[in-house]
Design an enzyme around this catalytic site. Structure first.
Site, PDB file in Angstrom:
ATOM      1  N   ASP A 137       0.843  -1.207   0.000  1.00  0.00           N
ATOM      2  CA  ASP A 137       0.000   0.000   0.000  1.00  0.00           C
ATOM      3  C   ASP A 137       0.877   1.256   0.000  1.00  0.00           C
ATOM      4  O   ASP A 137       2.030   1.210   0.410  1.00  0.00           O
ATOM      5  CB  ASP A 137      -0.862   0.033   1.277  1.00  0.00           C
ATOM      6  CG  ASP A 137      -2.036  -0.936   1.230  1.00  0.00           C
ATOM      7  OD1 ASP A 137      -2.380  -1.413   0.135  1.00  0.00           O
ATOM      8  OD2 ASP A 137      -2.602  -1.215   2.306  1.00  0.00           O
ATOM      9  N   ARG A 187      -1.322  -0.579  -8.686  1.00  0.00           N
ATOM     10  CA  ARG A 187      -2.670  -0.134  -8.303  1.00  0.00           C
ATOM     11  C   ARG A 187      -2.706   1.394  -8.389  1.00  0.00           C
ATOM     12  O   ARG A 187      -1.878   2.072  -7.786  1.00  0.00           O
ATOM     13  CB  ARG A 187      -2.986  -0.567  -6.869  1.00  0.00           C
ATOM     14  CG  ARG A 187      -4.330  -0.041  -6.356  1.00  0.00           C
ATOM     15  CD  ARG A 187      -4.485  -0.164  -4.850  1.00  0.00           C
ATOM     16  NE  ARG A 187      -4.406  -1.526  -4.394  1.00  0.00           N
ATOM     17  CZ  ARG A 187      -4.076  -1.866  -3.141  1.00  0.00           C
ATOM     18  NH1 ARG A 187      -3.772  -0.940  -2.249  1.00  0.00           N
ATOM     19  NH2 ARG A 187      -4.027  -3.135  -2.782  1.00  0.00           N
TER      20      ARG A 187
HETATM   21  C1  LIG Z   1      -8.753  -1.287  -3.635  1.00  0.00           C
HETATM   22  C2  LIG Z   1      -8.326   0.051  -3.113  1.00  0.00           C
HETATM   23  C3  LIG Z   1      -7.092   0.186  -2.532  1.00  0.00           C
HETATM   24  C4  LIG Z   1      -6.661   1.430  -2.086  1.00  0.00           C
HETATM   25  N1  LIG Z   1      -5.388   1.580  -1.612  1.00  0.00           N
HETATM   26  C5  LIG Z   1      -4.938   2.817  -1.277  1.00  0.00           C
HETATM   27  C6  LIG Z   1      -3.579   3.044  -0.925  1.00  0.00           C
HETATM   28  O1  LIG Z   1      -2.745   2.129  -0.879  1.00  0.00           O
HETATM   29  N2  LIG Z   1      -3.209   4.306  -0.622  1.00  0.00           N
HETATM   30  C7  LIG Z   1      -4.090   5.370  -0.656  1.00  0.00           C
HETATM   31  O2  LIG Z   1      -3.691   6.510  -0.396  1.00  0.00           O
HETATM   32  N3  LIG Z   1      -5.395   5.172  -0.955  1.00  0.00           N
HETATM   33  C8  LIG Z   1      -5.833   3.931  -1.271  1.00  0.00           C
HETATM   34  N4  LIG Z   1      -7.162   3.758  -1.621  1.00  0.00           N
HETATM   35  C9  LIG Z   1      -8.145   4.835  -1.357  1.00  0.00           C
HETATM   36  C10 LIG Z   1      -8.254   5.800  -2.519  1.00  0.00           C
HETATM   37  O3  LIG Z   1      -7.078   6.552  -2.614  1.00  0.00           O
HETATM   38  C11 LIG Z   1      -9.458   6.757  -2.343  1.00  0.00           C
HETATM   39  O4  LIG Z   1      -9.320   7.482  -1.170  1.00  0.00           O
HETATM   40  C12 LIG Z   1     -10.803   6.045  -2.322  1.00  0.00           C
HETATM   41  O5  LIG Z   1     -10.828   4.971  -3.199  1.00  0.00           O
HETATM   42  C13 LIG Z   1     -11.928   7.001  -2.742  1.00  0.00           C
HETATM   43  O6  LIG Z   1     -11.678   7.476  -4.039  1.00  0.00           O
HETATM   44  P1  LIG Z   1     -12.562   7.068  -5.341  1.00  0.00           P
HETATM   45  O7  LIG Z   1     -11.588   6.838  -6.438  1.00  0.00           O
HETATM   46  O8  LIG Z   1     -13.437   5.944  -5.026  1.00  0.00           O
HETATM   47  O9  LIG Z   1     -13.323   8.388  -5.715  1.00  0.00           O
HETATM   48  P2  LIG Z   1     -14.316   9.326  -4.900  1.00  0.00           P
HETATM   49  O10 LIG Z   1     -14.521  10.506  -5.767  1.00  0.00           O
HETATM   50  O11 LIG Z   1     -13.822   9.543  -3.506  1.00  0.00           O
HETATM   51  O12 LIG Z   1     -15.631   8.465  -4.796  1.00  0.00           O
HETATM   52  C14 LIG Z   1     -16.426   8.142  -5.924  1.00  0.00           C
HETATM   53  C15 LIG Z   1     -17.745   7.584  -5.415  1.00  0.00           C
HETATM   54  O13 LIG Z   1     -17.514   6.356  -4.747  1.00  0.00           O
HETATM   55  C16 LIG Z   1     -18.325   6.246  -3.577  1.00  0.00           C
HETATM   56  N5  LIG Z   1     -17.449   6.215  -2.370  1.00  0.00           N
HETATM   57  C17 LIG Z   1     -16.122   6.507  -2.346  1.00  0.00           C
HETATM   58  N6  LIG Z   1     -15.626   6.328  -1.097  1.00  0.00           N
HETATM   59  C18 LIG Z   1     -16.653   5.925  -0.329  1.00  0.00           C
HETATM   60  C19 LIG Z   1     -16.777   5.552   1.039  1.00  0.00           C
HETATM   61  N7  LIG Z   1     -15.733   5.572   1.863  1.00  0.00           N
HETATM   62  N8  LIG Z   1     -17.991   5.163   1.497  1.00  0.00           N
HETATM   63  C20 LIG Z   1     -19.055   5.128   0.673  1.00  0.00           C
HETATM   64  N9  LIG Z   1     -19.003   5.461  -0.643  1.00  0.00           N
HETATM   65  C21 LIG Z   1     -17.826   5.857  -1.142  1.00  0.00           C
HETATM   66  C22 LIG Z   1     -19.226   7.437  -3.587  1.00  0.00           C
HETATM   67  O14 LIG Z   1     -20.393   7.102  -4.295  1.00  0.00           O
HETATM   68  C23 LIG Z   1     -18.432   8.449  -4.373  1.00  0.00           C
HETATM   69  O15 LIG Z   1     -19.237   9.432  -4.958  1.00  0.00           O
HETATM   70  C24 LIG Z   1      -7.564   2.542  -2.132  1.00  0.00           C
HETATM   71  C25 LIG Z   1      -8.812   2.392  -2.725  1.00  0.00           C
HETATM   72  C26 LIG Z   1      -9.197   1.176  -3.234  1.00  0.00           C
HETATM   73  C27 LIG Z   1     -10.529   1.086  -3.901  1.00  0.00           C
END
Ligand SMILES: Cc1cc2nc3c(=O)[nH]c(=O)nc-3n(C[C@H](O)[C@H](O)[C@H](O)COP(=O)(O)OP(=O)(O)OC[C@H]3O[C@@H](n4cnc5c(N)ncnc54)[C@H](O)[C@@H]3O)c2cc1C
Length: 311
Positions: A137, A187
């Protein structure tokens, strides 16, 4: 502003103690976390596999300042991989593990990078024995260089070691270009931390544009892109770019968090895409949960109310 305040709260020891020591908002925690113990996590992974989804398991915890604790986290991962192998879930990478470098020693005052590299090597060896992979991560901005150095060094022995790029960082396009090499598992996420303003794109639109650019370079490259987002627009862009680049489903995967847009996870899997669910477990859920609340402030009121009621 609210997001920055929440992310600052994720580092507060007082709030962590208050939240973790009271049975607060179990509903919110249970939505995102598979339980306290490995047995529950393996059972949840089995259910997800049964539904046609791939899984990456994360043992919760971060910012370890104690070498003994870093070793204990490493042992937990090794034991978990043994359980996954025994359950027949690890084979072919169906269930893999995600490791936070600061959970296995990166932040230690003495020899942090060396300790984290040694511990991740042990996890990689156990994963190889079980027939699966490891993804490292990405955490705070201050750890990005060390984390990428560790991944580069360990890939000599474990070429399938995955890493994470945060699109919110200005540097990430260049990092993606360097990482889009044969077999390289990357990722791509937006980024869940609050980097210094000069290192990051200020607006959500800027982060989204960066995500699309990084996606372009990863999909055009010869690695294995792992598209980690719940954002419907970016998922559409990814699907279109993959199609235009002639990438068939086994050459990339989508990734989403446990408890977030589960219907979309199923919909994508039903199209024949590979979809992996990031599934955390363990009792140290505070930092992880606060980052999820920062992404979705609608859940915050419920969580804070229960915290105040129980304290
Ligand atoms: C498999 C995976 C691994 C990850 N690993 C890392 C990592 O190693 N380091 C790191 O910094 N970040 C990591 N992240 C987190 C990532 O950086 C984002 O903070 C997170 O995925 C929200 O961004 P989004 O792309 O979904 O977009 P957003 O614009 O935040 O969300 C898009 C839509 O998704 C839904 N949504 C998003 N988050 C939530 C929530 N928490 N609860 C409910 N609905 C939600 C909502 O409908 C929102 O409108 C990871 C995410 C995923 C999916």
């Amino acid at each position: 502003m609210l997001r920055r305040m929440l992310l600052a709260a994720s580092a507060s020891e007082r709030l962590r103690e208050l939240a973790v020591s009271t049975p607060v908002a179990r509903g919110v925690v249970a939505r995102y976390v598979a339980g306290d113990r490995a047995a529950g996590a393996v059972a949840a992974a089995r259910r997800l596999r049964g539904a046609g989804l791939l899984v990456t398991l994360d043992y919760l915890g971060e910012d370890t300042t104690d070498a003994g604790q870093a070793a204990a986290v490493t042992s937990e991962y090794i034991a978990l991989l043994g359980r996954l192998a025994d359950a027949g879930l690890a084979r072919g990478g169906g269930v893999e593990v995600s490791v936070k470098p600061t959970a296995v020693g990166l932040g230690l005052a003495d020899h942090g990078e060396k300790t984290a590299a040694e511990n991740i090597t042990r996890v990689c060896a156990a994963a190889r024995g079980a027939g699966t992979t490891v993804t490292v991560d990405m955490e705070e901005h201050s750890h990005v260089d060390a984390t990428l150095r560790i991944v580069r060094a360990l890939r000599d022995g474990f070429p399938d070691l995955g890493c994470v790029i945060q699109a919110q960082l200005r540097r990430s396009f260049a990092d993606c270009a360097a990482l889009a090499t044969p077999g390289s598992r990357v990722r791509l996420c937006k980024g869940a931390y609050a980097p210094p303003p000069e290192a990051t794109f200020a607006s959500r639109a800027g982060v989204d544009r960066s995500y699309a650019r990084c996606l372009g370079v990863l999909i055009a490259g010869s690695g294995y892109p792992m598209i980690a987002t719940h954002d419907p627009r970016l998922i559409k862009i990814a699907a279109a770019r993959a199609y235009l680049a002639g990438r068939a489903p086994p050459s990339f995967e989508y990734q989403m968090l446990y408890g977030v847009r589960p219907a979309e996870q199923q919909r994508l899997a039903a199209t024949g895409a590979r979809v992996r669910v990031y599934l955390p477990y363990g009792s140290d859920w505070y930092g992880y949960l606060v980052r999820r609340l920062a992404e979705r402030p609608a859940n915050l009121t419920f969580f804070l109310r229960s915290l105040v009621r129980r304290s």
